[in-house]
Each structure stands twice: as structure tokens, then as C-alpha cells.
Design a protein around this motif. Structure first.
Motif, mmCIF file in Angstrom:
data_model
loop_
_atom_site.group_PDB
_atom_site.id
_atom_site.type_symbol
_atom_site.label_atom_id
_atom_site.label_comp_id
_atom_site.label_asym_id
_atom_site.label_seq_id
_atom_site.Cartn_x
_atom_site.Cartn_y
_atom_site.Cartn_z
ATOM 1 N N ARG A 1 0.838 -1.188 0.000
ATOM 2 C CA ARG A 1 0.000 0.000 0.000
ATOM 3 C C ARG A 1 0.878 1.245 0.000
ATOM 4 O O ARG A 1 2.070 1.183 0.325
ATOM 5 N N ILE A 2 0.289 2.363 -0.386
ATOM 6 C CA ILE A 2 1.001 3.641 -0.394
ATOM 7 C C ILE A 2 0.379 4.533 0.662
ATOM 8 O O ILE A 2 -0.837 4.764 0.658
ATOM 9 N N ALA A 3 1.192 5.012 1.580
ATOM 10 C CA ALA A 3 0.732 5.902 2.642
ATOM 11 C C ALA A 3 1.556 7.184 2.614
ATOM 12 O O ALA A 3 2.773 7.138 2.835
ATOM 13 N N ASP A 4 0.895 8.306 2.303
ATOM 14 C CA ASP A 4 1.587 9.598 2.218
ATOM 15 C C ASP A 4 2.786 9.547 1.278
ATOM 16 O O ASP A 4 3.847 10.111 1.559
ATOM 17 N N GLY A 5 2.609 8.833 0.168
ATOM 18 C CA GLY A 5 3.657 8.764 -0.837
ATOM 19 C C GLY A 5 4.761 7.774 -0.561
ATOM 20 O O GLY A 5 5.716 7.674 -1.336
ATOM 21 N N ALA B 1 10.643 6.883 -6.413
ATOM 22 C CA ALA B 1 11.009 8.297 -6.568
ATOM 23 C C ALA B 1 11.981 8.762 -5.493
ATOM 24 O O ALA B 1 11.973 9.932 -5.114
ATOM 25 N N GLY B 2 12.814 7.854 -5.003
ATOM 26 C CA GLY B 2 13.812 8.228 -4.006
ATOM 27 C C GLY B 2 13.439 7.771 -2.611
ATOM 28 O O GLY B 2 12.421 7.109 -2.398
ATOM 29 N N ARG B 3 14.274 8.147 -1.662
ATOM 30 C CA ARG B 3 14.078 7.760 -0.267
ATOM 31 C C ARG B 3 13.496 8.929 0.532
ATOM 32 O O ARG B 3 13.866 10.085 0.331
ATOM 33 N N LEU B 4 12.592 8.592 1.459
ATOM 34 C CA LEU B 4 12.030 9.621 2.322
ATOM 35 C C LEU B 4 13.125 10.292 3.140
ATOM 36 O O LEU B 4 13.136 11.522 3.286
ATOM 37 N N ASP B 5 14.067 9.479 3.670
ATOM 38 C CA ASP B 5 15.150 10.059 4.464
ATOM 39 C C ASP B 5 16.242 10.678 3.598
ATOM 40 O O ASP B 5 17.233 11.183 4.111
#
Length: 392
Positions: free
Chosen positions: A251-255, A291-295
Motif C-alpha cells: 500500500r502507499i501511505a503519504d507517498g 522516486a527516491g528515499r524519504l530520508d
């Protein structure tokens, strides 16, 4: 277990480690350190330690040098503790049940299969390659070093032993293609993992090795082996958000991509069994793209920017063999993006600079690299990745 040999090591399995050759008898004869802590710098040590720990019914820590081993306890029963690479921060330790760790491995014998180990032997991905080769009775070729071996040495070993199966990060594959030059390899399987696979690289590999099975794998130390994509396209089918393969839920949560997997490390999931991967994703039509890492997001003048997303723009430019986009501190905007570019041989530098600027012209100003530097290679970590440390 047969004659002391665990059932996950096929009797035909052989390991070439530099100039040394190991079969099961040679692995079983290696000395084992006390306390269950093994310096996981060579595949021979790792495989021997796993077999010894299983026979003793105790845990084993595959230490990669990123953290102190003092205070670690093997516990009751056979288990494997892995250390993450620490590419984006402090390395973490994850405790895995061995059966769960091997959850997606097939162990199907392929006559004449010769694997090249490009990953750190103590990494999750390296362990998957070693266990796959061991179970299938294949030949595993490794280059001893402080990490996974230099790209040039790996290319030389691949040619020398005519390897047929290679698994590596996308960053490794870009450098490996340059190191190989025009040399021919009889590859039957090309696998990518550890980083998001971009479409231009998948296309290059399909053209370079037209007879090889091409796939990219999504896995991590925390989540375990999740899924493989074999249709030649970047990302994964959006339909998997409704019905994922191999017992998964996605699932996708907040991108951010979240997963629920029977192979995840127990300590890594929340109370409902979900794990946030930290990977930013975008749904585009019938595809979910990374699309990259959140951190990995950085603040440039109040705008959140993903260096990895910008990097993929540059990698798609004709004449670019590799690229790395990183953030550097700025007293005015907090950070600025800079790009290092490895041109393909014979590329015109001036024309390439124009094309690179054009590729990012439609991005917000904060996401456009302020400096472009050309180089002959981009350094990789022992995990085969571009280091993102220091960009926060």
C-alpha cells in the motif's frame, strides 16, 4: 544434514574465493570464532559460520564493521542477525529466522551455473546470492577485499570464469558495463537489486545481454525478499497494490510504500504487521515507480527535493554512463544540489552539458543542480551503492 553438510548446501556447490577453491569439506574445516560473532568479509567465513551455528542450534551475528559487537548475545536456537549497510544513516541490526530468510529462494539446479558475488558477503543481498548458489549446486566466484571487490577486479573475475549469473545494484551494473567494455560474457541471468532500477539501464542491459533473463528484485534487510519484476519495465505493476504476489500486501501511505510480508524481520513491523519501507513512490498509469528515499529528501531554500529523482533525470540523458546527485551545505538555502557525471566514451562534453541542463530545465529551481562535474567513475560503498551520507 548429510555427513555434517546442511541440506541447504548442495553437494556439488563450489566456491572460488580469489585463488582458493572451497567445497563443503573445506568450509567445514574452517575455524569458527567463539561467541557467534563472525566478521562477514568473506563468503567462505559466512557460509561456514551459518552451517556451524545451525549445527550448534545457536544464533550468529554477521558483523560488517559498522557497530560494536559487545553485548550481542546469540540467544536460543538457530537464527541470523544482519547489519544494514548504513547507506543513509546509522547501521541497524535485524534478527532473522533462517527459514524465513530463505523464503523466496528456489534452489533449482542449473547445470553449469556460475555466479559472481558482487555484494558484501554480510549484506542481505549478498547472503541471498550465496544461499541461492549453494542450494543450486552452482559455482560461486568471489573477489576477496575489504568490501565487495573493485569493479575492475570483478569484471576480470567474470571474464576469467565465464560467469553466467550476476546480481548487483544498478550503480554496480553501470560501472560494470564500463569495466567490461566489449568483452563477451555468456550471461543467462541479469539481476538488479538494492536500489531502484531505472528504465534506461534496464534497456541497456537488455540490449547488451539479449539472451539473459532480466529482472529487478525489491528486498531489504528489514523487509526480507519481497518481489521480483521480470517484464523489463521500471517499478512494479500498480495492480499489485490490490493483489500482490508471494503472500505480500502493498500500500502507499503519504507517498511512501508500505509492505506486509511473511518474510519481514519481526522487530521491524508495527502492531498490525506493516512495515514502512521509506521508499517514495508515484503511481503513473498501470505502474508504480520509485522516486527516491524519504530520508534522502533535502531542504533547498524551503523546498523538499529528492536528489535521487533528479539523478534519474540525468541518467536518462544520451551520453551519460553514470551520474550521482548529492546535496552540499549552503549558508543561504540550507543545501544546494551538485551532480557528478560519467560520460560515455567519446561524448562531447559541451554538448552533454547542454543536454543535462535541458533535462532539468522544467524542474523547480531548487531541484536543478547548481554544478556539473565530469569524472571517470563514481565511488561506490561496499554495498555497491552511492553513499548518501552527509546530504541531510
Amino acid at each position: 544434514m548429510t555427513d555434517g553438510r546442511p541440506d541447504w548446501i548442495h553437494p556439488a556447490f563450489r566456491l572460488i574465493e580469489g585463488e582458493e577453491v572451497f567445497g563443503w569439506a573445506d568450509l567445514a574445516a574452517l575455524p569458527m570464532p567463539a561467541g557467534g560473532v563472525v566478521q562477514a568479509d568473506r563468503p567462505s567465513r559466512v557460509l561456514a559460520a551459518l552451517a556451524a551455528a545451525e549445527a550448534a542450534g545457536q544464533g550468529v551475528l554477521l558483523a560488517r564493521g559498522g557497530a560494536e559487537s559487545a553485548g550481542w548475545q546469540p540467544g536460543q536456537g538457530f537464527s541470523v542477525t544482519l547489519e544494514s549497510s548504513g547507506t543513509t544513516g546509522t547501521p541497524k541490526r535485524l534478527h532473522h529466522d533462517f527459514t524465513r530468510l530463505r523464503g523466496r529462494l528456489r534452489g533449482v539446479t542449473e547445470e553449469g551455473a556460475r555466479w559472481l558475488l558482487t555484494y558484501d558477503p554480510g549484506a542481505f543481498a549478498g547472503l541471498q546470492v550465496m544461499l541461492t548458489a549453494a542450494a543450486a549446486g552452482a559455482l560461486l566466484v568471489a573477489v576477496p577485499s575489504s568490501g565487495a571487490g573493485t569493479i575492475a577486479a570483478l569484471a576480470q573475475a567474470a571474464r576469467r570464469h565465464a560467469v553466467t549469473h550476476v546480481s548487483g545494484t544498478p550503480s554496480f551494473w553501470r560501472a560494470f558495463l564500463m569495466a567490461l567494455g566489449d568483452a563477451d560474457l555468456p550471461l543467462a541471468a541479469v539481476t538488479l537489486g538494492g536500489e531502484a532500477a531505472d528504465q534506461p539501464l534496464l534497456d541497456r542491459l537488455a540490449e547488451r545481454f539479449p539472451h539473459a533473463r532480466l529482472r529487478h528484485i525489491y528486498a531489504s534487510t528489514e523487509a526480507g525478499a519481497l518481489f521480483a519484476v521480470a517484464d523489463g519495465r521500471a517499478g512494479f505493476p500498480a495492480a499489485w497494490l490490490d493483489a500482490a504476489p508471494d503472500g505480500l500486501a502493498l500500500r502507499i501511505a503519504d507517498g511512501v510504500l508500505e509492505v506486509r510480508s511473511p518474510r519481514a524481520a519481526p522487530g521491524a513491523v508495527n502492531a498490525d504487521g506493516w512495515l514502512s519501507t521509506g521508499d517514495l513512490v508515484e503511481r503513473r498509469g498501470d505502474r508504480v515507480l520509485f522516486a527516491g528515499r524519504l530520508d534522502g529528501l533535502v531542504n533547498v531554500g524551503g523546498v523538499k527535493v529528492s536528489p535521487e529523482a533528479v539523478e534519474r533525470r540525468l541518467l536518462a540523458v544520451d551520453g551519460v554512463a553514470d551520474a550521482a546527485v548529492v546535496a552540499v551545505p549552503s549558508p543561504i538555502t540550507g543545501h544546494l544540489l551538485t551532480a557528478t557525471i560519467v560520460p560515455v566514451p567519446g561524448a562531447d562534453d559541451s554538448a552533454l552539458r547542454v543536454a543535462l541542463r535541458a533535462a532539468t530545465a522544467d524542474l523547480p529551481p531548487a531541484a536543478r543542480p547548481r554544478a556539473l562535474t565530469f569524472a571517470d567513475h563514481i565511488p561506490l560503498s561496499a554495498a555497491g551503492k552511492k553513499s548518501r551520507k552527509g546530504s541531510q
